[in-house]
Design an enzyme around this catalytic site. Structure first.
Site, PDB file in Angstrom:
ATOM      1  N   LYS A 271       9.078  41.312   1.174  1.00 35.33           N
ATOM      2  CA  LYS A 271       9.032  42.206   2.326  1.00 35.33           C
ATOM      3  C   LYS A 271       8.153  43.418   2.045  1.00 35.33           C
ATOM      4  O   LYS A 271       7.297  43.793   2.852  1.00 35.33           O
ATOM      5  CB  LYS A 271      10.440  42.656   2.712  1.00 35.33           C
ATOM      6  CG  LYS A 271      10.527  43.417   4.031  1.00 35.33           C
ATOM      7  CD  LYS A 271      10.464  44.916   3.879  1.00 35.33           C
ATOM      8  CE  LYS A 271      11.715  45.479   3.252  1.00 35.33           C
ATOM      9  NZ  LYS A 271      11.686  46.967   3.220  1.00 35.33           N
TER      10      LYS A 271
ATOM     11  N   ASP B 286      12.766  42.617   7.615  1.00 33.65           N
ATOM     12  CA  ASP B 286      13.815  43.414   6.990  1.00 33.65           C
ATOM     13  C   ASP B 286      15.116  43.182   7.746  1.00 33.65           C
ATOM     14  O   ASP B 286      15.220  42.266   8.566  1.00 33.65           O
ATOM     15  CB  ASP B 286      13.429  44.897   6.960  1.00 33.65           C
ATOM     16  CG  ASP B 286      13.407  45.525   8.348  1.00 33.65           C
ATOM     17  OD1 ASP B 286      13.512  44.789   9.360  1.00 33.65           O
ATOM     18  OD2 ASP B 286      13.304  46.763   8.431  1.00 33.65           O
TER      19      ASP B 286
END
Length: 281
Positions: free
Chosen positions: A121, A140
């Site tokens: 991420k 996320d």
């Protein structure tokens, strides 16, 4: 409505209320962005933005951070979650960039993932925001939750990576970076984790979660809490000790111990005890 059509409608609705979809982490260059994103893991952007001005005053360049020790970094980030680990990661990241990448923040997702403290991420956020990568669509907790609630992904997408892959299949590549920011900001301020603000949401006509909410039974008036904590509408019975059954969505629901019905109400509030399936990571 299939998921591609739903995604188009949702992005159009979000664009109207979020005219500038961009990261809220304050930064001036790729080095500052990378530091901020590492610090933001399991921490709010607001908190990170309070810390980074003093941090960048102490370590204005990657070289300055690479020359530091974790013990030098810790006092500046002690209010951030997991400061010990993040201090080590930041110094390790800076040293690897200096030694393995010639002092330049790497531009690709695989190269970024080699750095300490940088997962998939984080790498995608930096690649997308700093380098306009068309390969990145970071997922996320906000993106994961919102994508599931709205119905942009299937229930089988039970990890951030699976959500990322499904979103990439239904969204045009040119929209990946913008979609990431739109979904994050929508999740941060409207489709919040504990209590989504459906009354202020621009996407209810396209939202699977909202659709299910509308199917919940309305409150019952005139219930008597003195006769029991719960009331089963199916068999008109008050009771205090419920049983629990799983519904067809896999959500555990309060049920009547006599007839097994999940059509149960809290006698103090008159509201149904049924819960809608939600998605958290």
């Amino acid at each position: 409505m299939n998921r591609k059509a739903r995604a188009r409608a949702v992005l159009e609705a979000l664009r109207r209320v979020i005219p500038r979809p961009e990261t809220e982490l304050r930064h001036e260059n790729p080095y500052q962005l990378l530091v901020a994103v590492i610090l933001s893991a399991q921490c709010t952007d607001e908190r990170v933005n309070r810390v980074t001005p003093a941090f960048f005053e102490a370590f204005p360049t990657l070289e300055a951070l690479a020359a530091a020790e974790p013990e030098d970094v810790y006092p500046l980030i002690r209010s951030i979650s997991y400061p010990n680990n993040k201090a080590k990661h930041l110094v390790g990241m800076a040293r690897m960039v200096r030694d393995a990448f010639g002092g330049e923040i790497p531009r690709t997702i695989p190269a970024l993932q080699r750095l300490p403290g940088v997962g998939r991420k984080t790498a995608q956020v930096v690649a997308s925001v700093a380098f306009d990568s068309e390969e990145a669509l970071p997922v996320d907790t906000h993106v994961f939750r919102v994508a599931h609630r709205i119905g942009l992904v299937t229930d089988e997408a039970d990890t951030p990576l699976k959500v990322e892959r499904q979103l990439k299949r239904i969204l045009p590549r040119k929209d990946w970076g913008e979609a990431h920011h739109l979904l994050i900001l929508h999740g941060r301020y409207t489709c919040t984790a504990r209590r989504p603000k459906c009354e202020a949401c621009p996407v209810p006509p396209h939202c699977r979660y909202y659709e299910r909410l509308q199917k919940l039974p309305p409150p019952l008036d005139g219930l008597d809490p003195g006769r029991g904590a719960f009331f089963c509408k199916t068999c008109a019975r008050y009771f205090d000790a419920p049983v629990r059954h799983e519904d067809r969505y896999g959500v555990e629901q309060i049920a009547c111990p006599a007839c097994g019905s999940m059509n149960v109400f809290d006698t103090k509030t008159g509201r149904t005890t049924k819960r809608i399936k939600d998605y958290r990571v």
